[in-house]
Design a protein around this motif. Structure first.
Motif: not given
Length: 641
Positions: A337-340, A410-412, A419-421, A426-428
């Motif tokens: 959810a941000r520019p790459i 991608i899990v989200t 995705p905002v909430r 999410i921790e990887v």
């Protein structure tokens, strides 16, 4: 399939301009071939349908279909006396002309060649039914418009020649006669001429190709990334549309079930697609795509658990691996959810490319879905073939380190979480541990659940437990991976098998052993689904993740009880030669799938085809197989899949 004969009277259009009528009446005489008309007709022919034996087909579909053909003809205005003279034991054919040439609502772009028991008796029946006799045959009113019928006698038997314009009658036997007289590969064969369709609908097909190119291209919009990823095999084939000259659909029905085959053929080695966003033209030709495919016996089935409900084995071509990297890049970018930044995107690509290059030349990969032992839930994993296990381990480890942020995203996305909430929840975590004497690379995905997220948490933990874990071990020339609550025990068993030790595997399954014989030399991939196992797994996941009333639980039990024994088998295959390049998908449904609820059989078929359309990618990503995650719901009549 039961409605095939009705299409004779229900499709639409006509030829672009009048063709010269035959110089002699058809009546009961052989049909003369009008060469001037033939030139025009060849360019307007879009496709043909041949049914080897309509009567046999109906019988194979079930005893309840007795008399169906006659009833269909009666429903469109053909009297029982006339339809009784049609020989449904012999081949029947239809041809579709250019459908854009529709002249009126009562003129259809259809030619047909219908086998008769007796041409003389059929002519008499037409006259008795009020058909108007003409110099070339008969004019017959039907509910679909007025049709023209000529009668032809030849050594193989009498035929009725049917068209919506009398000028076309001379060409019916020329177009359909060889197909009816020749050998039949299947009970039903549909052939489509894409060269002619492209000549007429070129602008529409080009627009579709450009859309596919943009959809598949790296850097596409966020919404497109997930679409391109989940449908990348179909998009790849669509991208080669200009290299395909013919499409065939074949269907067979016998005591064992139904087998459906879709074929793409190319007779244009130099017919290249040059739409925007595609790779070099030489790589986009369909022939080149076929030639790059790797074929042969399935690899890695001994490494898959014996209780696998769904298994998939394939050989990835270099072009296919490159396409997977592009699709993975688009998917990872779309989920974030941000520019790459360009530098970060390049880091992702280098990591994915390194894993792709670590695969063995043959591109062998195996994958399976199974019920998690002991703790319940969902397990999945498999193996891919590597040349250098040390380099493969380093490549996978580096990829997980580089992709930690987009993996969480991608899990989200795959779990349909907001995705905002959940952006910071999410921790990887990537780490290494020992399992069964092997050094194993772990990726652990955990969620800090909001206090009011009880439903989402229940779904997640019913499938994976508190964490979603991806474990990858490197044993000999195999990179083994397992996900789910029982990943440790599964990886232990798979490691033992990779080392040559005894292990209960999918190869012990008799039905799977039979499936291995399907197109074993020309096969690219094989998907094997055991219907009772996959239904039980999906039902258990649904019950664990959802509060069911007693009535709903009873309906679920009844639904699962309708699933019979048997396996759905699908393969992709290629045939190469100087004159032809062919890609085909074949899928077999056992008769038991057709004896229960057809809607349920359709759901199982979609699950069976899912890995063919959306195969696993490398490195293994923590993406649950969406086709069997708890997404079922209840309608007014019970549970649906």
């Amino acid at each position: 399939m039961k409605r095939t004969i009705v299409c004779l009277f229900l499709l639409a259009a006509c030829t672009p301009h009048p063709l010269s009528p035959p110089s002699s009446p058809i009546g009961l005489k052989p049909v003369p071939v009008n060469q001037a008309a033939l030139t025009d007709l060849d360019g307007e022919l879009f496709g043909t349908l041949v049914i080897a034996s309509p009567a046999t087909l109906m019988t194979q579909l079930g005893d309840q279909n007795a008399g169906t053909l006659e009833k269909m003809l009666t429903s469109v205005g053909i009297s029982p006396k006339v339809s009784a003279l049609i020989d449904f034991d012999r081949p029947l054919g239809m041809a579709l002309l250019n459908p854009t040439l529709l002249a009126s609502p009562t003129v259809r772009p259809i030619l047909a060649m219908i086998p008769l028991r007796s041409g003389s008796a059929f002519a008499a029946a037409l006259e008795a039914a009020g058909a108007q006799k003409t110099q070339w045959g008969y004019r017959v009113p039907t509910m679909a418009g007025e049709i023209s019928i000529g009668i032809q006698r030849e050594g193989s038997g009498d035929h009725a020649l049917i068209a919506w314009r009398s000028e076309l009658l001379p060409e019916v036997a020329h177009v359909l006669g060889p197909k009816l007289r020749g050998p039949k590969e299947s009970a039903v064969t549909v052939h489509m001429n894409l060269d002619n369709a492209r000549a007429v609908l070129g602008s529409q097909l080009d627009a579709l190709g450009q859309h596919v190119a943009l959809l598949s291209a790296e850097g596409s919009s966020p919404s497109d990334g997930q679409i391109a990823f989940s449908m990348r095999e179909i998009l790849a084939l669509i991208g080669y549309a200009h290299g395909v000259s013919d499409v065939e659909l074949l269907a067979d029905v016998d005591s064992g079930g139904v087998t459906v085959t879709a074929r793409l053929d190319s007779n244009h080695g130099s017919d290249l697609f040059a739409g925007p966003g595609f790779d070099r033209a030489s790589e986009r030709s369909f022939r080149s795509y076929v030639e790059q495919q790797r074929t042969g016996p399935a690899w890695g089935s001994r490494l898959l658990p014996r209780d696998s409900a769904l298994a998939y084995m394939t050989r990835m071509s270099p072009l296919g691996r490159r396409g997977d990297v592009n699709a993975s890049m688009a998917f990872l970018a779309s989920a974030t959810a941000r520019p790459i930044a360009a530098e970060e995107a390049m880091k992702w690509r280098r990591a994915l490319d390194r894993v792709s290059h670590a695969m063995a030349e043959g591109g062998e990969l195996s994958y399976a879905v199974w019920p998690a032992q002991g703790k319940g839930g969902l397990g999945f994993g498999g193996a891919f073939h590597v040349d250098d296990s040390t380099e493969a381990r380093a490549a996978v480890k580096a990829a997980y380190e580089a992709l930690a942020v987009p993996i969480g995203a991608i899990v989200t996305r795959s779990l349909a979480l907001d995705p905002v909430r959940y952006d910071k929840r999410i921790e990887v975590r990537e780490r290494t541990r020992q399992i069964a004497g092997q050094s194993v690379e772990l990726v652990e995905v955990s969620v800090r659940w909001p206090s009011d997220a009880g439903d989402e948490r229940r779904v997640f933990e019913s499938m994976f437990g508190e964490k979603l874990v991806v474990a990858t071990a490197f044993v000999g020339d195999s990179a083994l991976f397992a996900m789910g609550a029982d990943y440790e025990s599964r990886l232990t068993t798979m490691s033992q098998a990779a080392l040559g030790g005894p292990a209960a595997s999918l190869q012990d399954n008799t039905a799977f052993q039979e499936a291995l014989g399907y197109h074993d030399q020309s096969r690219i991939s094989l998907a094997f689904l055991e219907m009772p196992k996959i239904a039980a797994l999906a039902g258990a996941l649904f019950a664990r993740s959802t509060d069911l009333t007693d009535d709903q639980r009873g309906a679920l039990i009844q639904l699962l009880g309708d699933v019979r024994s048997g396996a759905i088998i699908s393969t992709t295959n290629v045939v190469q030669g100087q004159a032809r390049a062919r890609y085909e998908l074949t899928s077999h449904l056992p008769r038991t799938a057709l004896e229960g609820r057809l809607r349920l059989a359709g759901a199982l078929w979609r699950i069976a085809l899912a890995p063919v359309i959306n195969p696993p990618v490398l490195p293994p990503l923590p993406l649950p197989p969406s086709q069997i995650t708890p997404s079922a719901g209840f309608s007014d009549t019970g549970p649906t899949m």
